[in-house]
Design an enzyme around this catalytic site. Structure first.
Site, PDB file in Angstrom:
ATOM      1  N   GLU A 186      47.953  32.213  73.757  1.00  0.00           N
ATOM      2  CA  GLU A 186      47.972  33.388  72.875  1.00  0.00           C
ATOM      3  C   GLU A 186      46.714  34.250  73.070  1.00  0.00           C
ATOM      4  OE1 GLU A 186      50.961  32.159  69.274  1.00  0.00           O
ATOM      5  OE2 GLU A 186      48.816  31.899  68.887  1.00  0.00           O
ATOM      6  N   GLU A 293      56.776  29.644  72.351  1.00  0.00           N
ATOM      7  CA  GLU A 293      56.529  29.115  71.000  1.00  0.00           C
ATOM      8  C   GLU A 293      57.422  29.830  69.999  1.00  0.00           C
ATOM      9  OE1 GLU A 293      52.595  28.897  69.386  1.00  0.00           O
ATOM     10  OE2 GLU A 293      51.685  28.330  71.300  1.00  0.00           O
TER      11      GLU A 293
END
Length: 449
Positions: A186, A293
């Site tokens: 991320e 995710e």
């Protein structure tokens, strides 16, 4: 080209028993019918759709005595339960020098290697997620590992390369093929702050390329993933990857996180934006995409189930087969153990119904087994009731009823080891009954008179 309706017509003509050549033709047409009907339910898939799970907590859950049960209440290995529910890939996060905290630590090189071997032995595919930190790396945290904190920039590059190489080379020596390696987690604001912040793209680009080089040095076929959060935010992705292109960053796949829970809205309000973003970035950068995710509230299993199916469908619909798959972040991380609300495991130690979403294959069937004996009777049928003979199977079975044009008419999940009545309510005609068990699919023609 023979049309599907021609195949159906021919396959159901009455053929004299003594006419062996006609019998052979009918058998061939029967097989063509099954193939045509079943494959109309799928987008032409060039490879297995990735249905994955990040399971970094699993070893510590097991070490703490947590017991996993399947939906029948039988104690089993968690990986077996996940596989029975359609999971074919494991995503393994790795930290540099983690603590021994059971929730915020572990995931060391050694522990990741052990888990990767288990994945290989279960026949699962493997992704390694490099956080380049001693604990969680995400949009709000990208701390340099304690052992690297005094590095100058060149030393930081060397440490990143060595760490990446060592982890993947260890797996290679253990016989594990790493299909994907995520360079950073991320990283919409960069990684290894402050040196690798997006406020200093020249250095961030150098760090990302150093990771890419290390991955390819171990195995040139391993795909490198760059991963951002908020997969529904097209501006966020364009801003990052435009800069990556401008700084000649090398990568193979764009990874996305998508959590409606953290957006504070129901998935129905943003999943369209997720799909549009994936369509755009796959074309704009000519890259494959993957939702690495996602997850939903464990207390709202049906909503999470619906969300997962919608996300898989959007991913499968990315043009030119560039949508590779979807991964759930810590499905097994039951809330009482982890404190994390977005798992799909119940307090009884069993998976919730949300996990059944991974039995849905948005690309259609993985295999069509034409040799397996029939698994239902009677056939022909009056269309009101079928009996499913699942006694010779184990684990969860998904039954789908398809029309001749590939439309899904019904879908039900059952535990095997029994004979089960299935109410249908079908009009006279030709249908396909599809059975999915442990990732293998059998398709049979049903005649309703």
């Amino acid at each position: 080209m023979v049309s599907l309706h021609c195949v159906i017509l021919l396959a159901n003509q009455e053929v004299p028993v003594a006419d062996q050549s006609n019998n052979a033709l009918k058998k061939l047409l029967h097989t063509l019918l099954l193939t045509a009907v079943c494959f109309l339910f799928m987008n032409a898939a060039k490879a297995q759709f990735i249905k994955g799970a990040d399971i970094g907590w699993l070893p510590q859950m097991e070490a703490s005595g947590y017991i996993f049960y399947d939906s029948t209440g039988t104690q089993r290995d968690c990986l077996e339960i996940l596989k029975d529910h359609g999971i074919n890939t494991l995503r393994l996060r790795v930290w540099v020098e983690p603590s021994n905290d059971r929730v915020n630590g572990h995931c060391s090189k050694k522990e990741v290697a052990a888990l990767a071997v288990r994945a290989k032995n279960m026949g699962m595919r493997v992704m390694v997620d490099f956080h380049y930190s001693d604990t969680w790396a995400d949009p709000g945290h990208q701390a340099i590992p304690s052992a690297w904190v005094n590095d100058n920039f060149n030393q930081l590059l060397d440490h990143l390369y060595l760490h990446t190489f060592q982890v993947l080379d260890t797996l290679k020596l253990l016989g594990v093929r790493t299909e994907w390696a995520q360079v950073g987690n991320e990283i919409s604001s960069g990684m290894l702050w402050p040196e690798g912040s997006t406020s200093n793209w020249s250095q961030l680009g150098a760090l990302l390329n150093k990771g890419y080089e290390a991955v390819k040095a171990v195995d040139s076929s391993t795909k490198v993933v760059l991963h951002l959060d908020q997969g529904n935010d097209n501006y966020r992705f364009r801003a990052f990857f435009d800069s990556a292109e401008n700084h000649h960053v090398k990568y193979d796949i764009i990874g996305l996180s998508y959590y409606p829970y953290w957006l504070g809205t129901d998935y129905t309000l943003s999943v369209g934006d997720l799909g549009s973003n994936m369509d755009d970035i796959s074309e704009r950068y000519n890259k494959e995409v993957m939702v690495v995710e996602t997850g939903g509230n464990h207390l709202l299993a049906q909503n999470t189930y619906d969300m997962l199916k919608a996300v898989m469908k959007k991913t499968a619909e990315v043009p030119n087969g560039k949508g590779l798959g979807v991964m759930y972040w810590e499905p097994e991380g039951e809330a009482a153990w982890s404190g994390y609300p977005l798992n799909c495991w119940g307090p009884d130690g069993k998976p919730t119904s949300a996990l059944n979403a991974f039995l849905f294959n948005p690309l259609g069937v993985k295999t069509i087994n034409s040799e397996q004996e029939d698994f239902f009777y009677p056939n022909p049928s009056d269309g009101k009731l079928l009996h499913l003979d699942l006694k010779k199977l184990s684990g969860l079975c998904v039954i789908r009823v398809l029309s001749v044009n590939g439309m899904l008419l019904a879908e039900n999940s059952f535990e095997s080891n029994s004979t089960i009545p299935l109410s249908l309510g079908l009009k006279p005609g030709i249908y396909a009954i599809q059975l999915n068990n442990k990732g293998n699919t059998t398709c049979r023609k049903l005649i309703v008179r």
